[in-house]
Enzyme design. Structure first.
Site, mmCIF file in Angstrom:
data_model
loop_
_atom_site.group_PDB
_atom_site.id
_atom_site.type_symbol
_atom_site.label_atom_id
_atom_site.label_comp_id
_atom_site.label_asym_id
_atom_site.label_seq_id
_atom_site.Cartn_x
_atom_site.Cartn_y
_atom_site.Cartn_z
ATOM 1 C CE LYS A 91 -2.910 -7.942 1.707
ATOM 2 N NZ LYS A 91 -1.954 -7.675 2.821
ATOM 3 C CG ASP A 148 -1.727 -4.311 1.572
ATOM 4 O OD1 ASP A 148 -1.011 -4.857 2.420
ATOM 5 O OD2 ASP A 148 -1.358 -4.177 0.389
HETATM 6 P P1 NDP Z 1 0.414 2.860 1.199
HETATM 7 O O1 NDP Z 1 -0.612 2.851 0.156
HETATM 8 O O2 NDP Z 1 0.216 3.686 2.411
HETATM 9 O O3 NDP Z 1 1.837 3.277 0.587
HETATM 10 C C1 NDP Z 1 2.381 2.555 -0.464
HETATM 11 C C2 NDP Z 1 3.713 3.183 -0.844
HETATM 12 O O4 NDP Z 1 4.367 2.320 -1.760
HETATM 13 C C3 NDP Z 1 3.564 4.510 -1.545
HETATM 14 O O5 NDP Z 1 4.685 5.291 -1.308
HETATM 15 C C4 NDP Z 1 3.446 4.079 -3.003
HETATM 16 O O6 NDP Z 1 3.784 5.074 -3.932
HETATM 17 C C5 NDP Z 1 4.456 2.963 -3.047
HETATM 18 N N1 NDP Z 1 4.066 2.005 -4.086
HETATM 19 C C6 NDP Z 1 2.931 1.290 -4.156
HETATM 20 N N2 NDP Z 1 2.892 0.560 -5.264
HETATM 21 C C7 NDP Z 1 4.034 0.822 -5.911
HETATM 22 C C8 NDP Z 1 4.578 0.376 -7.117
HETATM 23 N N3 NDP Z 1 3.928 -0.513 -7.909
HETATM 24 N N4 NDP Z 1 5.793 0.846 -7.479
HETATM 25 C C9 NDP Z 1 6.457 1.751 -6.695
HETATM 26 N N5 NDP Z 1 5.979 2.223 -5.531
HETATM 27 C C10 NDP Z 1 4.795 1.772 -5.159
HETATM 28 O O7 NDP Z 1 0.636 1.331 1.586
HETATM 29 P P2 NDP Z 1 1.316 0.695 2.890
HETATM 30 O O8 NDP Z 1 2.394 1.579 3.388
HETATM 31 O O9 NDP Z 1 0.236 0.266 3.794
HETATM 32 O O10 NDP Z 1 1.953 -0.638 2.282
HETATM 33 C C11 NDP Z 1 3.306 -0.705 1.831
HETATM 34 C C12 NDP Z 1 3.761 -2.153 1.817
HETATM 35 O O11 NDP Z 1 3.688 -2.678 3.160
HETATM 36 C C13 NDP Z 1 2.938 -3.117 0.960
HETATM 37 O O12 NDP Z 1 3.785 -4.111 0.452
HETATM 38 C C14 NDP Z 1 1.979 -3.738 1.975
HETATM 39 O O13 NDP Z 1 1.510 -4.994 1.541
HETATM 40 C C15 NDP Z 1 2.905 -3.863 3.164
HETATM 41 N N6 NDP Z 1 2.278 -4.001 4.475
HETATM 42 C C16 NDP Z 1 1.350 -3.108 4.909
HETATM 43 C C17 NDP Z 1 0.800 -3.242 6.162
HETATM 44 C C18 NDP Z 1 -0.162 -2.264 6.723
HETATM 45 O O14 NDP Z 1 -0.562 -2.443 7.860
HETATM 46 N N7 NDP Z 1 -0.542 -1.228 6.010
HETATM 47 C C19 NDP Z 1 1.156 -4.364 7.033
HETATM 48 C C20 NDP Z 1 2.203 -5.210 6.511
HETATM 49 C C21 NDP Z 1 2.716 -5.025 5.273
HETATM 50 P P3 NDP Z 1 2.603 5.784 -4.783
HETATM 51 O O15 NDP Z 1 1.894 6.643 -3.810
HETATM 52 O O16 NDP Z 1 3.315 6.535 -5.855
HETATM 53 O O17 NDP Z 1 1.747 4.670 -5.315
HETATM 54 O O1 2IT Z 2 0.121 -7.345 4.943
HETATM 55 C C1 2IT Z 2 -0.410 -7.174 6.057
HETATM 56 O O2 2IT Z 2 -0.082 -7.837 7.039
HETATM 57 C C2 2IT Z 2 -1.434 -6.143 6.179
HETATM 58 N N1 2IT Z 2 -1.725 -5.452 5.210
HETATM 59 C C3 2IT Z 2 -2.175 -5.957 7.480
HETATM 60 C C4 2IT Z 2 -3.279 -6.956 7.618
HETATM 61 C C5 2IT Z 2 -4.190 -6.741 8.796
HETATM 62 O O3 2IT Z 2 -5.160 -7.508 8.877
HETATM 63 O O4 2IT Z 2 -3.968 -5.861 9.621
#
Ligand code: NDP
Ligand code: 2IT
Length: 449
Positions: A129, A169
């Site tokens: 990561k 992420d």
């Molecule tokens: P994005 O940046 O697209 O969206 C993040 C969302 O979470 C936004 O709505 C954001 O609000 C909110 N958020 C982020 N930080 C905070 C905080 N400190 N407090 C409150 N709200 C918060 O990210 P993703 O959708 O990609 O990721 C969301 C989660 O999913 C994370 O935990 C990530 O690690 C996990 N994840 C992502 C994957 C991927 O492929 N993208 C895969 C597996 C897991 P705001 O815009 O106001 O910051």
């Molecule tokens: O938390 C996760 O699994 C991710 N942000 C996706 C990682 C990836 O390599 O696609």
């Protein structure tokens, strides 16, 4: 029993000392070791070779300066990271997070979780990561590009299609991956599958943007089907409104569920009529193009916006936290239980606090941890790597079918290792042990390295 206690205490006290300033990392390690230590106890090879101790020490942690110049011509200095946690079963694989809260503790927890998650997918990917404390909010397009170029100038020395393959992420989506890829290609003079989540025009995979959310909903559907139920007609509460939340909502709608909430860091919207396709299209535009705030949804559709709160007090059958770590605490969990919620599927990484997990377990809520439930994202990243290596692209249907198959297999693994005597599925235990075994066996086979 006594011996287990002793090893637990030794491990807990030594790791607590070693990582004293890393609360999120310790939280993730303790959550996992609670299930792993009794299992490891039964396999003396794992104890003798200190597999868990090895697995909690990164193979390498790289920290670097990221200097860049903002639109006003001023110098800005950020910190960049890449944690190369474990490569026993494949190249390091895991996302990059750009958020002001990013620090070593958060990235180490994410990298540690990623080892087990990637193993659960069945694909050959190690755990890693990275990211930066850079805040993309309010930055111009030019500033985002300049930052990404400076970040990759240093990161490019440590990654490659066979060594370490980053992806997105929080704060890193298709736009950032494009700029990062462009700079890597320029610096190295090669076109390779060094990043995943790329645009479709330059080696990206169909379904990768949708994969985490779709995979989460496929997994939750498996949980429900396992007990003779389905998502159809269920009331669902979702947090977040970014990549994972958006495609979670889309797939829930497709499966006939009703989604009542979405959120961002300022609060949540509660739409009792349910978010439909048209309203979801508004969220895509709002978040991915205008980069606005979720409260604008409430203004547009005349529903409630609750500032500075999480959506866990809304009555639902299924809760899907999709924003960030520790967003669902003990009180939120008690609210959910009180209102009859019986399934929790984590789209985010470690959204539930240890107190919340205890509440779920005490009340026999089916609780699917992120390493199982959100593995669809990295799984399709793995499929993107396969397609890049083959120099070939699968169709949307092919990738979607593989994603569904992988999520079903992860569910089977959780049942295999997490089924209790009375038939209750402890998904946390199942995912932790199921993810661990393959990595531990690979580490044993490869010797002390
Ligand atoms: P994005 O940046 O697209 O969206 C993040 C969302 O979470 C936004 O709505 C954001 O609000 C909110 N958020 C982020 N930080 C905070 C905080 N400190 N407090 C409150 N709200 C918060 O990210 P993703 O959708 O990609 O990721 C969301 C989660 O999913 C994370 O935990 C990530 O690690 C996990 N994840 C992502 C994957 C991927 O492929 N993208 C895969 C597996 C897991 P705001 O815009 O106001 O910051
Ligand atoms: O938390 C996760 O699994 C991710 N942000 C996706 C990682 C990836 O390599 O696609």
């Amino acid at each position: 029993m006594e011996e287990t206690l002793e090893i637990t205490n030794d491990f807990v006290s030594s790791i607590s000392l070693r990582h004293a300033n890393e609360p999120e990392f310790l939280q993730a390690v303790f959550e996992v070791s609670e299930d792993l230590i009794p299992y490891i106890e039964k396999n003396p090879e794992y104890t003798k070779h200190k597999i868990l101790e090895c697995m909690t020490e990164p193979e390498r942690a790289i920290i670097f300066r990221v200097p860049w110049i903002n639109d006003k011509g001023e110098i800005e200095i950020n910190r960049g990271y890449r944690i190369q946690m474990n490569s026993a079963i494949g190249p390091y694989k895991g996302g990059l997070r750009f958020h002001p809260s990013v620090n070593l503790s958060i990235l180490k927890f994410l990298a540690f979780e990623q080892i087990l998650k990637n193993s659960l997918t069945g694909l050959p990917m190690g755990g890693g990561k990275g990211g930066s404390d850079f805040d993309p909010k309010g930055k111009s397009e030019a500033e985002i590009m300049k930052f990404c170029q400076s970040f990759m100038t240093e990161l490019s020395k440590y990654i490659g299609p066979n060594t370490d393959v980053p992806a997105g992420d929080i704060g890193v989506g298709g736009r950032e991956i494009g700029y990062l890829f462009g700079q890597y290609r320029r610096l190295r003079g090669e076109f390779s599958g060094v990043l995943t989540g790329k645009g479709l025009e330059f080696g990206g995979s169909l379904i990768r943007p949708e994969a985490t959310g779709y995979g989460l909903v496929y997994f939750v559907e498996e949980m429900l089907q396992h007990k003779g139920d389905s998502l159809k007609g269920k009331q669902v509460v979702v947090s977040g409104s970014g990549n994972v939340a958006q495609y979670t909502i889309q797939k829930c709608l497709e499966m006939g569920a009703k989604v009542l909430t979405a959120s961002d860091s300022e609060g949540y919207i509660y739409d009792p009529a349910g978010i439909d396709e048209e309203k979801l299209a508004f969220i895509y535009e709002l978040k991915n193009v205008k980069r606005g705030r979720i409260k604008e949804y409430a203004k547009k559709y005349g529903c409630d916006f609750v500032a500075n709160e999480k959506p866990w007090s809304v009555k639902c059958d299924v809760a899907l936290p999709c924003a960030t770590q520790n967003e669902l605490d003990e009180n939120g969990a008690m609210e959910l239980v009180k209102n009859g919620c019986h399934i929790v599927g984590e789209g985010a990484n470690m959204p539930s606090t240890p107190g919340a997990i205890t509440v779920f377990q005490d009340n026999r809520v089916l609780y699917a941890p992120g390493k199982a439930a959100n593995a669809g994202g990295v799984a399709v990243s793995g499929l993107e790597m396969s397609q890049n290596s083959m120099r070939y692209n699968w169709t949307r249907e092919e990738v979607d079918a593989k994603l569904k198959w992988i999520m079903q297999n992860i569910h089977k693994t959780c049942v295999k290792f997490g089924c209790e005597e009375d038939g209750f599925i402890n998904y946390k235990k199942g995912a932790n042990i199921g993810g661990f075994v393959k990595v531990a066996e690979a580490m044993l086979a490869q010797g002390l390295v």
